[in-house]
Design a protein around this motif. Structure first.
Motif, PDB file in Angstrom:
ATOM      1  N   LEU A  88       0.840  -1.191   0.000  1.00 44.45           N
ATOM      2  CA  LEU A  88       0.000   0.000   0.000  1.00 44.45           C
ATOM      3  C   LEU A  88       0.881   1.249   0.000  1.00 44.45           C
ATOM      4  O   LEU A  88       1.995   1.234   0.523  1.00 44.45           O
ATOM      5  CB  LEU A  88      -0.894   0.020   1.240  1.00 44.45           C
ATOM      6  N   ILE A  89       0.364   2.329  -0.544  1.00 45.46           N
ATOM      7  CA  ILE A  89       1.080   3.604  -0.527  1.00 45.46           C
ATOM      8  C   ILE A  89       1.115   4.139   0.906  1.00 45.46           C
ATOM      9  O   ILE A  89       0.136   4.021   1.656  1.00 45.46           O
ATOM     10  CB  ILE A  89       0.418   4.602  -1.493  1.00 45.46           C
ATOM     11  N   ASP A  90       2.249   4.709   1.278  1.00 50.88           N
ATOM     12  CA  ASP A  90       2.454   5.206   2.640  1.00 50.88           C
ATOM     13  C   ASP A  90       1.321   6.126   3.092  1.00 50.88           C
ATOM     14  O   ASP A  90       1.001   7.108   2.412  1.00 50.88           O
ATOM     15  CB  ASP A  90       3.781   5.971   2.737  1.00 50.88           C
ATOM     16  N   GLY A  91       0.745   5.801   4.236  1.00 43.39           N
ATOM     17  CA  GLY A  91      -0.249   6.664   4.848  1.00 43.39           C
ATOM     18  C   GLY A  91      -1.680   6.447   4.412  1.00 43.39           C
ATOM     19  O   GLY A  91      -2.603   6.973   5.038  1.00 43.39           O
ATOM     20  N   VAL A  92      -1.902   5.663   3.341  1.00 41.20           N
ATOM     21  CA  VAL A  92      -3.267   5.549   2.827  1.00 41.20           C
ATOM     22  C   VAL A  92      -4.145   4.691   3.730  1.00 41.20           C
ATOM     23  O   VAL A  92      -5.343   4.977   3.895  1.00 41.20           O
ATOM     24  CB  VAL A  92      -3.289   5.042   1.374  1.00 41.20           C
ATOM     25  N   LEU A  93      -3.604   3.657   4.328  1.00 43.40           N
ATOM     26  CA  LEU A  93      -4.420   2.826   5.221  1.00 43.40           C
ATOM     27  C   LEU A  93      -4.887   3.631   6.424  1.00 43.40           C
ATOM     28  O   LEU A  93      -6.064   3.548   6.828  1.00 43.40           O
ATOM     29  CB  LEU A  93      -3.646   1.594   5.685  1.00 43.40           C
ATOM     30  N   GLU A  94      -3.986   4.433   6.988  1.00 38.65           N
ATOM     31  CA  GLU A  94      -4.352   5.291   8.119  1.00 38.65           C
ATOM     32  C   GLU A  94      -5.431   6.300   7.706  1.00 38.65           C
ATOM     33  O   GLU A  94      -6.341   6.601   8.506  1.00 38.65           O
ATOM     34  CB  GLU A  94      -3.122   6.024   8.655  1.00 38.65           C
ATOM     35  N   LEU A  95      -5.348   6.818   6.480  1.00 41.48           N
ATOM     36  CA  LEU A  95      -6.353   7.764   5.980  1.00 41.48           C
ATOM     37  C   LEU A  95      -7.706   7.070   5.836  1.00 41.48           C
ATOM     38  O   LEU A  95      -8.738   7.607   6.260  1.00 41.48           O
ATOM     39  CB  LEU A  95      -5.912   8.350   4.639  1.00 41.48           C
ATOM     40  N   ILE A  96      -7.701   5.895   5.224  1.00 37.88           N
ATOM     41  CA  ILE A  96      -8.937   5.119   5.052  1.00 37.88           C
ATOM     42  C   ILE A  96      -9.574   4.821   6.406  1.00 37.88           C
ATOM     43  O   ILE A  96     -10.788   4.994   6.587  1.00 37.88           O
ATOM     44  CB  ILE A  96      -8.634   3.812   4.289  1.00 37.88           C
ATOM     45  N   GLN A  97      -8.771   4.404   7.368  1.00 39.21           N
ATOM     46  CA  GLN A  97      -9.292   4.099   8.704  1.00 39.21           C
ATOM     47  C   GLN A  97      -9.821   5.344   9.395  1.00 39.21           C
ATOM     48  O   GLN A  97     -10.843   5.301  10.090  1.00 39.21           O
ATOM     49  CB  GLN A  97      -8.199   3.429   9.539  1.00 39.21           C
ATOM     50  N   ASP A  98      -9.139   6.480   9.204  1.00 40.45           N
ATOM     51  CA  ASP A  98      -9.564   7.750   9.781  1.00 40.45           C
ATOM     52  C   ASP A  98     -10.941   8.140   9.247  1.00 40.45           C
ATOM     53  O   ASP A  98     -11.842   8.505  10.026  1.00 40.45           O
ATOM     54  CB  ASP A  98      -8.526   8.821   9.441  1.00 40.45           C
ATOM     55  N   VAL A 202      -4.528  20.171  -4.230  1.00 43.80           N
ATOM     56  CA  VAL A 202      -3.389  19.308  -4.571  1.00 43.80           C
ATOM     57  C   VAL A 202      -2.615  19.020  -3.293  1.00 43.80           C
ATOM     58  O   VAL A 202      -2.294  19.941  -2.529  1.00 43.80           O
ATOM     59  CB  VAL A 202      -2.457  19.967  -5.616  1.00 43.80           C
ATOM     60  N   ILE A 203      -2.311  17.744  -3.052  1.00 46.86           N
ATOM     61  CA  ILE A 203      -1.573  17.345  -1.854  1.00 46.86           C
ATOM     62  C   ILE A 203      -0.374  16.489  -2.231  1.00 46.86           C
ATOM     63  O   ILE A 203      -0.323  15.920  -3.323  1.00 46.86           O
ATOM     64  CB  ILE A 203      -2.462  16.555  -0.870  1.00 46.86           C
ATOM     65  N   THR A 204       0.576  16.403  -1.323  1.00 45.31           N
ATOM     66  CA  THR A 204       1.725  15.519  -1.519  1.00 45.31           C
ATOM     67  C   THR A 204       1.827  14.480  -0.410  1.00 45.31           C
ATOM     68  O   THR A 204       2.681  13.599  -0.461  1.00 45.31           O
ATOM     69  CB  THR A 204       3.034  16.327  -1.575  1.00 45.31           C
ATOM     70  N   ASP A 205       0.957  14.615   0.605  1.00 38.92           N
ATOM     71  CA  ASP A 205       0.970  13.705   1.748  1.00 38.92           C
ATOM     72  C   ASP A 205      -0.458  13.550   2.255  1.00 38.92           C
ATOM     73  O   ASP A 205      -1.203  14.527   2.359  1.00 38.92           O
ATOM     74  CB  ASP A 205       1.856  14.289   2.862  1.00 38.92           C
ATOM     75  N   PHE A 206      -0.856  12.315   2.572  1.00 41.71           N
ATOM     76  CA  PHE A 206      -2.222  12.069   3.019  1.00 41.71           C
ATOM     77  C   PHE A 206      -2.541  12.728   4.367  1.00 41.71           C
ATOM     78  O   PHE A 206      -3.715  12.909   4.697  1.00 41.71           O
ATOM     79  CB  PHE A 206      -2.503  10.570   3.080  1.00 41.71           C
ATOM     80  N   MET A 207      -1.520  13.085   5.138  1.00 43.60           N
ATOM     81  CA  MET A 207      -1.761  13.794   6.396  1.00 43.60           C
ATOM     82  C   MET A 207      -2.480  15.123   6.146  1.00 43.60           C
ATOM     83  O   MET A 207      -3.172  15.642   7.031  1.00 43.60           O
ATOM     84  CB  MET A 207      -0.437  14.045   7.121  1.00 43.60           C
ATOM     85  N   GLU A 208      -2.312  15.671   4.946  1.00 46.76           N
ATOM     86  CA  GLU A 208      -2.920  16.955   4.613  1.00 46.76           C
ATOM     87  C   GLU A 208      -4.436  16.879   4.500  1.00 46.76           C
ATOM     88  O   GLU A 208      -5.118  17.914   4.539  1.00 46.76           O
ATOM     89  CB  GLU A 208      -2.354  17.487   3.291  1.00 46.76           C
ATOM     90  N   ILE A 209      -4.964  15.675   4.340  1.00 50.05           N
ATOM     91  CA  ILE A 209      -6.417  15.552   4.142  1.00 50.05           C
ATOM     92  C   ILE A 209      -7.052  14.603   5.160  1.00 50.05           C
ATOM     93  O   ILE A 209      -8.044  13.928   4.866  1.00 50.05           O
ATOM     94  CB  ILE A 209      -6.774  15.116   2.705  1.00 50.05           C
ATOM     95  N   ARG A 210      -6.468  14.542   6.374  1.00 45.10           N
ATOM     96  CA  ARG A 210      -7.138  13.795   7.432  1.00 45.10           C
ATOM     97  C   ARG A 210      -8.504  14.433   7.696  1.00 45.10           C
ATOM     98  O   ARG A 210      -8.729  15.620   7.398  1.00 45.10           O
ATOM     99  CB  ARG A 210      -6.286  13.781   8.700  1.00 45.10           C
TER     100      ARG A 210
END
Length: 219
Positions: A88-98, A202-210
């Protein structure tokens, strides 16, 4: 307020592009054609069948688009089953769970075939988070046509104005725009020569769209 999130898969949830690239290159060799990098990149976000249809027309191939598609998928399945670096791409699972924990409805809208979608969702145990999965391979028109996102919004149970799309391709952003859905472009190291100029964000990291950062992005 956001009620549903529509995810693309390739380039957003998984970086399967290297596997697809290898599979396509192997198929190109099998049918004896040389595809430029520019032409290959123009296919990003499209389903396999329209790509193969375009190849047959461009290179005057005697093989049918369906034959090319079957060859490519054979190579992809082999690579998928034998490449242990596929994650999985870094951070995407945490985003999906969030999002899931905050009661957003999640829908997948991918140009990949349903067998490939299911293969990836089963491998990474993602079915528990999504209420629907849609494949562009099942539709008459591929991205940038908006049909897949229109259908995804319907599957979410909410209006398009209550949904957002997360995409990584030019064609995907165009499709979201045409569907009238707020578009978030994920510009990552895996993205190459894509145009995000018409994306809403536009984002470069999923933390930006928690969830807490974008829950009120839709007015």
């Amino acid at each position: 307020m956001i009620k549903a999130v529509i995810f693309d898969m390739d380039g957003v949830i998984v970086d399967s592009e290297p596997l697809h690239h290898k599979a396509y290159q192997n198929m190109f060799k099998d049918v004896g054609i040389k595809v430029s990098d520019a032409l290959y990149e123009s296919y990003t976000g499209q389903a396999t069948l329209p790509i193969c249809q375009h190849l047959c027309k461009t290179f005057n191939l005697t093989e049918s688009p369906e034959t090319l598609m079957a060859i490519k998928r054979k190579h992809f399945k082999y690579l998928f089953d034998n490449d242990n670096s596929f994650t999985l791409i870094d951070g995407v699972l945490e985003l999906i769970q969030d999002y899931h924990n905050n009661d957003l409805k999640l829908v997948l809208a991918s140009s990949a075939s349903m067998p490939n979608i299911n293969r990836i969702f089963n491998r990474f145990s993602l079915n528990q988070y999504f209420i629907a999965k849609l494949s562009g391979a099942d539709l008459k028109a591929s991205k940038p046509h908006p049909e897949i996102f229109i259908n995804a919004a319907k599957a979410s149970g909410f209006k398009r104005e209550e949904c957002v799309v997360i995409e990584d391709s030019t064609n995907g952003i165009k499709a979201a725009n045409a569907a009238g859905i707020y578009s978030i472009a994920f510009d990552s190291k895996h993205s190459k020569n894509q145009d995000y100029s018409t994306a809403n964000k536009v984002i470069t990291d999923f933390m930006e769209i928690r969830y807490n950062k974008i829950k009120n992005v839709l007015k």
